[in-house]
Write an enzyme that holds these catalytic residues in place. Sequence first.
Site, PDB file in Angstrom:
ATOM      1  N   ASP A   8      -7.604  -2.600   2.048  1.00  0.00           N
ATOM      2  CA  ASP A   8      -8.283  -1.326   2.325  1.00  0.00           C
ATOM      3  C   ASP A   8      -8.810  -0.628   1.067  1.00  0.00           C
ATOM      4  O   ASP A   8      -9.731   0.180   1.145  1.00  0.00           O
ATOM      5  CB  ASP A   8      -7.331  -0.357   3.048  1.00  0.00           C
ATOM      6  CG  ASP A   8      -6.855  -0.904   4.382  1.00  0.00           C
ATOM      7  OD1 ASP A   8      -7.516  -1.809   4.917  1.00  0.00           O
ATOM      8  OD2 ASP A   8      -5.820  -0.423   4.877  1.00  0.00           O
ATOM      9  N   HIS A  21      -8.797  -9.574  11.714  1.00  0.00           N
ATOM     10  CA  HIS A  21      -7.855 -10.079  10.703  1.00  0.00           C
ATOM     11  C   HIS A  21      -8.387 -11.226   9.858  1.00  0.00           C
ATOM     12  O   HIS A  21      -7.734 -11.611   8.885  1.00  0.00           O
ATOM     13  CB  HIS A  21      -6.539 -10.485  11.379  1.00  0.00           C
ATOM     14  CG  HIS A  21      -5.783  -9.292  11.893  1.00  0.00           C
ATOM     15  ND1 HIS A  21      -6.116  -8.674  13.071  1.00  0.00           N
ATOM     16  CD2 HIS A  21      -4.747  -8.596  11.363  1.00  0.00           C
ATOM     17  CE1 HIS A  21      -5.297  -7.639  13.267  1.00  0.00           C
ATOM     18  NE2 HIS A  21      -4.459  -7.576  12.243  1.00  0.00           N
ATOM     19  N   HIS A  52     -34.342  -7.797  12.603  1.00  0.00           N
ATOM     20  CA  HIS A  52     -32.979  -7.448  13.018  1.00  0.00           C
ATOM     21  C   HIS A  52     -32.501  -6.236  12.236  1.00  0.00           C
ATOM     22  O   HIS A  52     -33.111  -5.863  11.231  1.00  0.00           O
ATOM     23  CB  HIS A  52     -32.012  -8.617  12.805  1.00  0.00           C
ATOM     24  CG  HIS A  52     -31.759  -8.904  11.359  1.00  0.00           C
ATOM     25  ND1 HIS A  52     -32.204 -10.045  10.732  1.00  0.00           N
ATOM     26  CD2 HIS A  52     -31.115  -8.186  10.394  1.00  0.00           C
ATOM     27  CE1 HIS A  52     -31.843 -10.010   9.467  1.00  0.00           C
ATOM     28  NE2 HIS A  52     -31.188  -8.891   9.233  1.00  0.00           N
ATOM     29  N   GLY A  63       0.817  -1.208   0.000  1.00  0.00           N
ATOM     30  CA  GLY A  63       0.000   0.000   0.000  1.00  0.00           C
ATOM     31  C   GLY A  63       0.849   1.256   0.000  1.00  0.00           C
ATOM     32  O   GLY A  63       2.025   1.216  -0.380  1.00  0.00           O
ATOM     33  N   LYS A  82     -39.380  -5.265  11.717  1.00  0.00           N
ATOM     34  CA  LYS A  82     -38.083  -5.796  11.262  1.00  0.00           C
ATOM     35  C   LYS A  82     -37.501  -6.690  12.343  1.00  0.00           C
ATOM     36  O   LYS A  82     -37.518  -6.317  13.519  1.00  0.00           O
ATOM     37  CB  LYS A  82     -37.101  -4.648  11.020  1.00  0.00           C
ATOM     38  CG  LYS A  82     -37.017  -4.225   9.586  1.00  0.00           C
ATOM     39  CD  LYS A  82     -35.787  -3.357   9.353  1.00  0.00           C
ATOM     40  CE  LYS A  82     -35.602  -3.130   7.866  1.00  0.00           C
ATOM     41  NZ  LYS A  82     -34.378  -2.447   7.562  1.00  0.00           N
ATOM     42  N   ARG A  86      -8.237 -10.511   6.290  1.00  0.00           N
ATOM     43  CA  ARG A  86      -6.981 -10.488   5.527  1.00  0.00           C
ATOM     44  C   ARG A  86      -6.594 -11.862   4.972  1.00  0.00           C
ATOM     45  O   ARG A  86      -5.622 -11.970   4.211  1.00  0.00           O
ATOM     46  CB  ARG A  86      -5.859  -9.949   6.417  1.00  0.00           C
ATOM     47  CG  ARG A  86      -5.959  -8.466   6.691  1.00  0.00           C
ATOM     48  CD  ARG A  86      -4.708  -7.720   6.260  1.00  0.00           C
ATOM     49  NE  ARG A  86      -3.551  -8.158   6.967  1.00  0.00           N
ATOM     50  CZ  ARG A  86      -3.013  -7.509   8.012  1.00  0.00           C
ATOM     51  NH1 ARG A  86      -3.549  -6.403   8.442  1.00  0.00           N
ATOM     52  NH2 ARG A  86      -1.946  -7.968   8.586  1.00  0.00           N
ATOM     53  N   GLY A 116       2.350   3.038   2.308  1.00  0.00           N
ATOM     54  CA  GLY A 116       3.586   2.992   3.095  1.00  0.00           C
ATOM     55  C   GLY A 116       4.681   2.271   2.315  1.00  0.00           C
ATOM     56  O   GLY A 116       5.843   2.693   2.288  1.00  0.00           O
TER      57      GLY A 116
END
Length: 319
Positions: A127, A249, A215, A102, A213, A252, A104
């Site tokens: 992201d 995570h 939920h 990304g 509704k 990912r 960085g």
Amino acid sequence: MRRIGVLTSGGDAPGMNAAIRAVVRKSIYHGVEPMGIRRGFSGLIANEIIPLGLGSVADIIHRGGTILRTARSAEFMTPEGPPIAVENLQTAGIDGVVILGGDGSFRGALKLAELGIKVVGVPASIDNDIPCTDYSIGFDTAVNTVIDAINKIRDTATSHERIFIIEVMGHRSGYIALDAGLAGGAESILIPEVPYDLEEIAAKLRRGQARGKLHSILVVAEGAVNVFELGNQIREMTEMDTRVTILGHIQRGGPPTAMDRLLASRMAAHAVDLLRQGDTRKMVGMKAGQIETWDLDSILHSRKQPNRDIMELASILAI
Ligand code: F6P
């Protein structure tokens, strides 16, 4: 170009392996030797450079993570780091490097470029916050992982007639939340880029309850708000049973979707072509299905803006 290096840096993203495979196979096809740099910029400083043959990337196209490992290197950001890295690259005979990661990672790439190494960046981050590309590698898989989780949460949310607040990743951006929120049928989506009105959200939840509704789902980007505080506020304002789930995570990992494998294969192969032509300080992107080349410097000076139409549509479809 005699030897091309490839490294993965920053947070891993499903599809990085497919990209490594494409760098290796495309290089070998053109008679260029591919070299793998392990553990991102940390491994570059520690001289963890290995040759990658055709077989080294067999059976990885469908695997999440990165066979090269990854890291966020603080050492590379010190003045001493980049010269050591460049010396290691020169000793290994590497003239150009494909950098998967990304913003960085791309800042690291520019440091190498300033010291004479040819670099091409390939956007890989769940992201999807990297400008000049519609998608970065890993985003589609992450969104599908979130959708899978929302489907499951809906079951239990309905059984208990609860509100669920689901926090998704995205660092300081809301792309995962936006796409997963619309595709997952969320009542509200909260992202850092757009201010939200808590009264309005609570009123909508109350209207939903009055209509029967069973939920409600709120998808919240991690950078938008503290989800536990939000949960308490929603509970107080609606007097409804509310739960918070942080997906973390899990987003990912997992096998990359077909879209991420295609994106990774196409962008990484193009990165090899750019280096073979002698190009440097570039990023490969994909716009409207077409592979394009951008200046790395300009990428780092712009900020991608979320598509507010998606936000508005999600809100209309969840009245
Ligand atoms: O950039 C990818 C990302 O997964 C972000 O969405 C998240 O904020 C961050 O990385 C988490 O980083 P770490 O792996 O250091 O926990």
